[in-house]
Design an enzyme around this catalytic site. Sequence first.
Site, mmCIF file in Angstrom:
data_model
loop_
_atom_site.group_PDB
_atom_site.id
_atom_site.type_symbol
_atom_site.label_atom_id
_atom_site.label_comp_id
_atom_site.label_asym_id
_atom_site.label_seq_id
_atom_site.Cartn_x
_atom_site.Cartn_y
_atom_site.Cartn_z
ATOM 1 N N SER A 243 1.944 -3.380 -18.103
ATOM 2 C CA SER A 243 1.762 -2.509 -19.266
ATOM 3 C C SER A 243 1.542 -3.371 -20.497
ATOM 4 O O SER A 243 2.014 -4.509 -20.574
ATOM 5 C CB SER A 243 2.998 -1.643 -19.472
ATOM 6 N N ASP A 244 0.829 -2.806 -21.466
ATOM 7 C CA ASP A 244 0.843 -3.451 -22.768
ATOM 8 C C ASP A 244 2.297 -3.406 -23.256
ATOM 9 O O ASP A 244 3.129 -2.678 -22.720
ATOM 10 C CB ASP A 244 -0.112 -2.754 -23.738
ATOM 11 N N TRP A 245 2.594 -4.212 -24.267
ATOM 12 C CA TRP A 245 3.986 -4.394 -24.695
ATOM 13 C C TRP A 245 4.589 -3.065 -25.184
ATOM 14 O O TRP A 245 4.113 -2.468 -26.134
ATOM 15 C CB TRP A 245 4.057 -5.502 -25.756
ATOM 16 N N ALA A 247 4.384 -0.237 -23.595
ATOM 17 C CA ALA A 247 3.509 0.904 -23.286
ATOM 18 C C ALA A 247 3.917 1.640 -22.009
ATOM 19 O O ALA A 247 3.235 2.560 -21.578
ATOM 20 C CB ALA A 247 2.056 0.453 -23.179
#
Length: 663
Positions: A243-245, A247
């Site tokens: 995941s993006d940070w 997310a």
Amino acid sequence: MMRPLIIVLATLAAAKDLQKLLRQMTLEEKLGLLHGSPSNYTGATTAITRLGVPRLLLNDGPQGFRAPPSLDGTSTAFPSGLAVAATFDDALAATWAATIASEFAKKGATVLLGPGLNVARVPFNGRNFEYCSGEDPYLGARMASAIIPAIQSQNVIATAKHYVLNNQETGRVGADSIIDERTWREIYLPPFESAVAHGALSAMCSYNRITLDNVTAWACGHRCEHPTTLQHLKEQSSVFVMSDWLATHSTQAIVKGLDQEMPSDFYFGSRLRDAVESGAVDEATIDAASLNVLRAMQTIGALGRAPRGDLMKDVSTPANRDIARRVAAHAIVLLKNNNILPLRTCAGLVVLGDLQNYTVGGGSGRVVGRTVSLTDAFETRCGIVEAYADLESEKAQDAVATATNVLVVTGSQSTEGADRSTLALDGEAMIDAAAKLNHNIIVACAAPGAFLTGWRDSVQAILTTWPGGQELAHALVDVLFGEVNPSARLPLTLPMTETDLKFTQRMYPGLPDPAPPKGCADPCLRVFYDEKLEVGYRRYDSHNIEPAYAFGHGRSYTSFVYGNLTVSLSQVTFDVRNIGGVAGAEVAQLYVVPPSSRGYQQLKGFHKTAVLAPGRVERVTLRFDARTFSAFLDGAWRRIPGSHELRVGASSRDARLRGTVDV
Ligand SMILES: *[C@@H]1O[C@H](CO)[C@@H](O)[C@H](O)[C@H]1NC(C)=O
Ligand SMILES: *[C@@H]1O[C@H](CO)[C@@H](O)[C@H](O)[C@H]1NC(C)=O
Ligand SMILES: *[C@@H]1O[C@H](CO)[C@@H](O)[C@H](O)[C@H]1NC(C)=O
Ligand SMILES: *[C@@H]1O[C@H](CO)[C@@H](O)[C@H](O)[C@H]1NC(C)=O
């Protein structure tokens, strides 16, 4: 005492028996691969020392190793992804990527959080500077095909990001990108497909939501009904998806194809363990995700060996800085030149403005290198040059008025987390004022994306440098004096006005979501991709909008003619001849116009020639691929029957040769 065990298990790993390795892991150990834990890198997993599995160490970003602030200057700030797109040069893109990755390896990182591959949909997007696609999916796919293997050649995992439809920073956490499947497949997906097709070992899903043909979900998984985008990647390869940070939105996301939560363990730690223990998530799902991560580690040779590299080390070598300089110089686009460039002498030159604020963009992609100042770069070349920060003083005004040539240097800043509020350059007023004092104005601007050039008719030459990294000042001097003959091209259209695209509010920045879901940041937006395929130059072409400078445009200090076109069912061949006075390289581009009015011209091929001496010719062959004459229709890529027009030339609006192919 541990040694014999480690050797035995290292051998196990080396024997590629990941299943066997996995069977020896406890649930807790597997989960340690699937979530972040504290480290001095941007992200990290947990080591399983008894099994010879080291921590995965992930680091920003796409244009160099972003060291912790106390270690600023210990890595090279390379040119941005957009600059690399402007080179239209696969080999140079590969050199750039491999050099960046070599610094990651020396710093001990095993995952490079890049390249950025989103297609520039809106010129205001604050992250356009990070992306290697410009506004075209074919360009992005070509760049990905060069960059991914180059990163991984250094035994560093490449991360295709931000997957997908994360095309604006305004309201990015939860903004809902509402799109039809054909547009997603044809415009936004190809760079990512290319990345996984070329072996990308990881991908990062983005902050936004996606509504694809009326089904809504978070890009990183979440609601059960919409696995489409993540599963599409998973079908292509065994890429692991992080995941993006921050997310990640649920433990269930793992069922939808999210393998790893970054940077912490809010969902994929004890909550996921509880979900497995209660039977809500099958342990086989954990195994599959763990295997995806382990497979990537095995591919780069990270299993069963001691961690290498050292975060504290200064990894910015003179050789790497030379590469940063070369890439930056080959990314500089000469937009206009009334025979004023290259400069033959330093005499009579006055420099106005500075580059220092514009060499790198902001946010997670920011690398603080040992930036070469413009003054130092000019001093190396010229000795002392008369330079002024601005035109405020009478002294500066007099100098500009009496100079032989005036170089005005400016740019615009951009950062992750916010869109640009204007496409104007900071130095517009300074350009106008200088042009009133002197006829011979050369503008060099470092823009983080598209920018306005309303002043273009009052200056004699324009160079666009993009955020070109720490060596940008040297690169600019190289081009100004003709040591490097510019050969870069615009990877995105330069507009006449900020509203050229005629986007309505629902298209950008979007309308407030009447039913904002939990986790959607204020303002929670719904963004309608109503323009569908009309992204970038496609929209200019189909709406007869005149750009300031067209996609693919870029001049040289020499000139080229094209000729001898031959077309077969599999390729076009033609000659490019340098008919000017100096050596130079040309970026020959192929645009295909489908039959009837079924679509627009689209970039389907390009080739950067060798540096050709005056009079020399290169025979160029551009091979067609499965998508040259295809579109995504009725649920699949299909060849469009009929007569396709081929345009071969120097930009999207400068066709030199035409042919047809009957499909
Ligand atoms: C970060 O580095 C410092 C200095 O080497 C070290 O003391 C600290 O434990 C590290 N932090 C983590 C979370 O690894
Ligand atoms: C999505 O919903 C709209 C409005 O209800 C409808 O017109 C459209 O056909 C739907 N699209 C798809 C692909 O189902
Ligand atoms: C650089 O940015 C800072 C902060 O925005 C500003 O104060 C300064 O004037 C800028 N310098 C130049 C040379 O543009
Ligand atoms: C086309 O081919 C002819 C014959 O080989 C050659 O003389 C001519 O220069 C070529 N055209 C270009 C543009 O190179």
